[in-house]
Design a protein around this motif. Structure first.
Motif, PDB file in Angstrom:
ATOM      1  N   HIS A  79       0.865  -1.179   0.000  1.00  0.00           N
ATOM      2  CA  HIS A  79       0.000   0.000   0.000  1.00  0.00           C
ATOM      3  C   HIS A  79       0.907   1.236   0.000  1.00  0.00           C
ATOM      4  N   PHE A  80       1.066   1.855  -1.168  1.00  0.00           N
ATOM      5  CA  PHE A  80       1.897   3.054  -1.307  1.00  0.00           C
ATOM      6  C   PHE A  80       1.003   4.289  -1.212  1.00  0.00           C
ATOM      7  N   TYR A  81       1.353   5.173  -0.301  1.00  0.00           N
ATOM      8  CA  TYR A  81       0.470   6.337  -0.078  1.00  0.00           C
ATOM      9  C   TYR A  81       1.231   7.436   0.630  1.00  0.00           C
ATOM     10  N   GLN A  82       0.957   8.674   0.244  1.00  0.00           N
ATOM     11  CA  GLN A  82       1.385   9.841   0.997  1.00  0.00           C
ATOM     12  C   GLN A  82       0.188  10.759   1.163  1.00  0.00           C
ATOM     13  N   PRO A  83       0.033  11.351   2.335  1.00  0.00           N
ATOM     14  CA  PRO A  83      -1.097  12.269   2.530  1.00  0.00           C
ATOM     15  C   PRO A  83      -0.927  13.523   1.687  1.00  0.00           C
ATOM     16  N   PRO A  84      -2.000  14.246   1.437  1.00  0.00           N
ATOM     17  CA  PRO A  84      -1.872  15.514   0.703  1.00  0.00           C
ATOM     18  C   PRO A  84      -1.053  16.508   1.519  1.00  0.00           C
ATOM     19  N   ARG A  85      -0.121  17.182   0.853  1.00  0.00           N
ATOM     20  CA  ARG A  85       0.739  18.131   1.563  1.00  0.00           C
ATOM     21  C   ARG A  85       0.734  19.526   0.938  1.00  0.00           C
ATOM     22  N   ARG A  86       0.220  19.665  -0.268  1.00  0.00           N
ATOM     23  CA  ARG A  86       0.246  20.959  -0.932  1.00  0.00           C
ATOM     24  C   ARG A  86      -0.696  21.937  -0.239  1.00  0.00           C
ATOM     25  N   ASP A  87      -0.272  23.191  -0.179  1.00  0.00           N
ATOM     26  CA  ASP A  87      -1.100  24.264   0.356  1.00  0.00           C
ATOM     27  C   ASP A  87      -2.299  24.441  -0.577  1.00  0.00           C
ATOM     28  N   PRO A  88      -3.532  24.246  -0.094  1.00  0.00           N
ATOM     29  CA  PRO A  88      -4.688  24.359  -0.992  1.00  0.00           C
ATOM     30  C   PRO A  88      -4.916  25.767  -1.519  1.00  0.00           C
ATOM     31  N   PHE A  89      -4.359  26.781  -0.857  1.00  0.00           N
ATOM     32  CA  PHE A  89      -4.529  28.156  -1.314  1.00  0.00           C
ATOM     33  C   PHE A  89      -3.602  28.483  -2.487  1.00  0.00           C
ATOM     34  N   SER A  90      -2.357  28.058  -2.399  1.00  0.00           N
ATOM     35  CA  SER A  90      -1.374  28.402  -3.428  1.00  0.00           C
ATOM     36  C   SER A  90      -0.987  27.243  -4.330  1.00  0.00           C
ATOM     37  N   GLY A  91      -1.237  26.010  -3.877  1.00  0.00           N
ATOM     38  CA  GLY A  91      -0.788  24.841  -4.615  1.00  0.00           C
ATOM     39  C   GLY A  91       0.673  24.515  -4.397  1.00  0.00           C
ATOM     40  N   ALA A  92       1.366  25.305  -3.565  1.00  0.00           N
ATOM     41  CA  ALA A  92       2.796  25.103  -3.333  1.00  0.00           C
ATOM     42  C   ALA A  92       3.030  23.970  -2.346  1.00  0.00           C
ATOM     43  N   MET A  93       4.158  23.310  -2.516  1.00  0.00           N
ATOM     44  CA  MET A  93       4.571  22.245  -1.606  1.00  0.00           C
ATOM     45  C   MET A  93       5.475  22.876  -0.550  1.00  0.00           C
ATOM     46  N   PRO A  94       5.081  22.867   0.720  1.00  0.00           N
ATOM     47  CA  PRO A  94       5.905  23.513   1.749  1.00  0.00           C
ATOM     48  C   PRO A  94       7.189  22.743   2.005  1.00  0.00           C
ATOM     49  N   ARG A  95       8.218  23.471   2.381  1.00  0.00           N
ATOM     50  CA  ARG A  95       9.459  22.822   2.782  1.00  0.00           C
ATOM     51  C   ARG A  95       9.241  22.156   4.138  1.00  0.00           C
ATOM     52  N   GLU A  96       9.739  20.926   4.267  1.00  0.00           N
ATOM     53  CA  GLU A  96       9.591  20.177   5.512  1.00  0.00           C
ATOM     54  C   GLU A  96      10.984  19.881   6.061  1.00  0.00           C
ATOM     55  N   PRO A  97      11.435  20.659   7.031  1.00  0.00           N
ATOM     56  CA  PRO A  97      12.816  20.529   7.527  1.00  0.00           C
ATOM     57  C   PRO A  97      13.182  19.124   7.987  1.00  0.00           C
ATOM     58  N   LYS A  98      12.225  18.382   8.538  1.00  0.00           N
ATOM     59  CA  LYS A  98      12.544  17.040   9.033  1.00  0.00           C
ATOM     60  C   LYS A  98      12.848  16.061   7.894  1.00  0.00           C
ATOM     61  N   ALA A  99      12.532  16.443   6.673  1.00  0.00           N
ATOM     62  CA  ALA A  99      12.815  15.589   5.520  1.00  0.00           C
ATOM     63  C   ALA A  99      14.201  15.863   4.936  1.00  0.00           C
ATOM     64  N   ALA A 100      14.947  16.782   5.526  1.00  0.00           N
ATOM     65  CA  ALA A 100      16.276  17.143   5.012  1.00  0.00           C
ATOM     66  C   ALA A 100      17.144  15.899   4.848  1.00  0.00           C
ATOM     67  N   PRO A 101      17.999  15.894   3.836  1.00  0.00           N
ATOM     68  CA  PRO A 101      18.392  17.008   2.960  1.00  0.00           C
ATOM     69  C   PRO A 101      17.441  17.265   1.804  1.00  0.00           C
ATOM     70  N   TYR A 102      16.296  16.623   1.779  1.00  0.00           N
ATOM     71  CA  TYR A 102      15.323  16.826   0.701  1.00  0.00           C
ATOM     72  C   TYR A 102      14.372  17.958   1.062  1.00  0.00           C
ATOM     73  N   HIS A 103      13.688  18.463   0.053  1.00  0.00           N
ATOM     74  CA  HIS A 103      12.775  19.585   0.250  1.00  0.00           C
ATOM     75  C   HIS A 103      11.573  19.193   1.104  1.00  0.00           C
ATOM     76  N   ASP A 104      11.052  17.989   0.872  1.00  0.00           N
ATOM     77  CA  ASP A 104       9.849  17.546   1.575  1.00  0.00           C
ATOM     78  C   ASP A 104       9.851  16.020   1.649  1.00  0.00           C
TER      79      ASP A 104
END
Length: 459
Positions: free
Chosen positions: A11-36
Motif C-alpha cells: 500500500h503506497f500512499y502519501q497524505p496531501p501536503r500541498r497548500d490548498p490556497f497556493s498549490g505550493a509544496m511547503p518545505r519540511e525541515p525534518k525531511a532534510a536534505p530533501y525539500h519535503d
C-alpha cells in the motif's frame, strides 16, 4: 497439488501536503536534505523499487494524492510503475484516504469514483480490485464498490465474521444482497507483521522464505488446491521505513535462476493472477465485521473517538464533529448556489476528478466561474477528511493542520459567494478540542496552520 504461491501487496500512499490556497509544496525541515517528505521517500523507496522492477512482481495500490505528486515531480517514476502494472498488479484506492465507513453515502461514492477514475487515467485500465483506506469496511462500502464494478478487496483476518479458525490461504465470497457479491482476501497477520515491523526478519530474504513462507505453504487446502500466502504492508516499508528492503523485496519475489535448483518450493503471484485462474471449487462464503480496520483493533474508533490506542484521544470526536458540521454547511449553501445556475453540483463533483488530475480543464467541465469555485471548494472539503488528521495521538501536527487548511479553503470560498459565516462557526467548534501535548486548542492550531502559509488567521 501445484506449488504454493506467495502474494505480496504493498500500500503506497502519501497524505496531501500541498497548500490548498497556493498549490505550493511547503518545505519540511525534518525531511532534510530533501525539500519535503514526498521527495525524500521517492528517493528512498519509490524510485529504487521502480528501478528494480519490483512493481512488476507484487500487487500494489498507489494513492491518488501520491500519483498526483509523482506525475508533477517525478513522472519517470510514475511511468515506470505504470509500465510494470502488466494488467494485473495495481488496484485503485479511495481518493483522499478517507475512512469510508465514516463518510456520508454521497462522499463515499465520490471517493470511490474518484479513486477508480484516477487509477484508470494513470495506469490505462479499469481496476477490478480496490484498496479500502486502512482497510476500514462495512457492507455499505462493499456494496458501493460492487456497484462501481469492483470485484475484490483485501482485509485483515480479524475483520472476518467468524468465531472459528480462519483459513487465510484462500479467497472468500461476501454476499452483499441484491444479487451482489465481492471477493475478499484476508492477509496473513504473522507474515505481514514480520515484514512490516521486524527488521531482523527481513534482513535476509532467503531466510525469510525458509522460515515464514515455506512452512505456511507446506500443506494443501482441504479441497486439495494449492495454498496462497498473502502478506500486506505499507509499501514505504521497502526502503523508507526499512533501509535496503527494496533489495529484500527483489530477492524474495524474483524466481531463482534454474528451476531445478530452486530451494524455495513456491511461486510469486499477484492477486490479479490468482483471480484470473478459474477456481476449482466454489468460494466459501464469509461475512465481515462491520466498521473494522487493519490499524485499529477497536473498530474505527481511532478516527472518531477515544480509542484505547491513544493515551488521550478526547480531541478526535470534537474534530470530526466540527468538520462534519462544516461539510453540511458547505453542501447546503453550495447546492443552493449551483441550483440557481441550473447546475447539478453532485454530478459535476463526481466528474471533477478529471479536472483534479488534469484530464480536462476545470473551465471545460464547468464553464460557469461560480460553479467552478464551488467545485474547488468541494475538492478541499473532501480532502479535509483524510484519515491522517486523526491517525496520531496528537492534533498539533502537520497532518491535522493540513486538514484544517483544506477546511479553511473550502469555507472561505463558500462564505465569499454565499454571504455565510461558516468559517466563524468552524473556529468556534474547534475551540472545544485541545492538544494533549501542547495544550493549544483547535482554534489556535487552526490559526497557526493558516499563518504558516501566509494566510490571515480569519477571513
Amino acid at each position: 497439488m501445484t506449488r504454493g504461491r506467495l502474494a505480496l501487496h504493498a500500500h503506497f500512499y502519501q497524505p496531501p501536503r500541498r497548500d490548498p490556497f497556493s498549490g505550493a509544496m511547503p518545505r519540511e525541515p525534518k525531511a532534510a536534505p530533501y525539500h519535503d517528505w514526498n521527495e525524500r521517500i521517492t528517493a528512498e523507496c519509490y524510485r529504487p523499487n521502480a528501478e528494480r522492477g519490483n512493481f512488476g512482481r507484487i500487487g500494489w495500490n498507489v494513492g491518488p494524492t501520491l500519483t498526483a505528486w509523482l506525475a508533477a515531480e517525478a513522472p519517470d517514476v510514475l511511468g515506470a510503475i505504470a509500465a510494470q502494472d502488466l494488467g494485473r498488479n495495481g488496484i485503485a484506492q479511495g481518493y483522499h484516504h478517507t475512512i469510508l465507513p465514516l463518510a456520508s453515502a454521497r462522499d463515499r461514492r465520490t471517493e470511490i469514483r474518484w479513486g477508480m477514475r484516477d487509477f484508470e487515467y494513470r495506469f490505462g485500465r479499469r481496476s477490478t480490485g480496490f484498496w479500502l483506506p486502512e482497510t476500514a469496511v462495512d457492507l455499505a462500502t462493499l456494496r458501493d464498490l460492487a456497484a462501481e464494478g469492483v470485484r475484490w478487496t483485501i482485509l485483515a483476518p480479524w475483520q472476518a465474521g467468524t468465531d472459528g479458525d480462519l483459513e487465510v490461504r484462500r479467497p472468500y465470497r461476501v454476499v452483499l444482497g441484491g444479487g451482489q457479491a465481492i471477493e475478499v482476501f484476508f492477509f496473513d497477520a504473522a507474515a505481514s507483521a514480520a515484514i512490516g515491523f521486524d527488521a531482523a526478519a527481513t534482513a535476509d530474504a532467503d531466510r525469510f522464505a525458509r522460515e515464514h513462507v515455506v512452512p505456511r505453504l507446506a500443506t494443501a487446502l482441504r479441497d486439495g488446491s494449492s495454498p496462497l500466502l498473502l502478506a500486506a504492508t505499507d509499501g514505504e516499508t521497502y526502503g523508507h521505513h526499512r533501509t535496503f528492503r527494496d533489495l529484500f523485496l527483489e530477492r524474495l519475489t524474483r524466481s531463482p535462476e534454474g528451476s531445478a535448483a530452486d530451494p524455495r518450493r513456491f511461486d510469486s503471484a499477484t492477486l490479479g493472477e490468482v483471480l484470473a485462474a478459474p477456481p476449482t471449487t466454489a468460494l466459501p462464503v464469509m461475512t465481515v465485521l462491520e466498521r473494522t480496520s487493519w490499524s485499529c483493533h477497536h473498530g474505527i474508533a481511532r478516527w472518531t473517538a477515544e480509542c484505547p490506542d491513544a493515551p488521550d484521544g478526547r480531541w478526535k470526536g470534537p474534530l470530526r464533529a466540527a468538520l462534519d458540521r462544516l461539510a453540511a454547511g458547505i453542501d447546503a449553501v453550495s447546492e443552493r448556489l449551483a441550483h440557481e445556475r441550473d447546475a447539478d453540483l453532485w454530478s459535476l463533483r463526481d466528474h471533477y476528478v478529471d479536472a483534479e488530475t488534469g484530464i480536462v480543464s476545470a473551465g471545460r467541465l464547468a464553464p460557469d466561474p461560480l460553479v467552478r469555485e464551488l467545485l474547488a471548494a468541494q475538492a478541499s472539503r473532501l480532502a479535509m477528511f483524510a484519515s491522517d488528521a486523526w491517525f496520531w495521538g496528537e492534533p498539533d501536527r502537520a497532518e491535522t493542520e493540513h486538514a484544517l487548511l483544506c477546511a479553511a479553503h473550502a469555507a472561505r470560498i463558500v462564505d465569499r459567494h454565499g454571504g455565510t459565516h461558516l468559517e466563524r462557526l468552524l473556529v468556534d467548534d474547534l475551540a472545544s478540542l485541545r492538544s494533549p501535548a501542547t495544550g493549544r486548542d483547535g482554534a489556535a492550531i487552526y490559526r497557526h496552520a493558516l499563518e504558516a502559509v501566509g494566510q490571515p488567521a480569519e477571513a
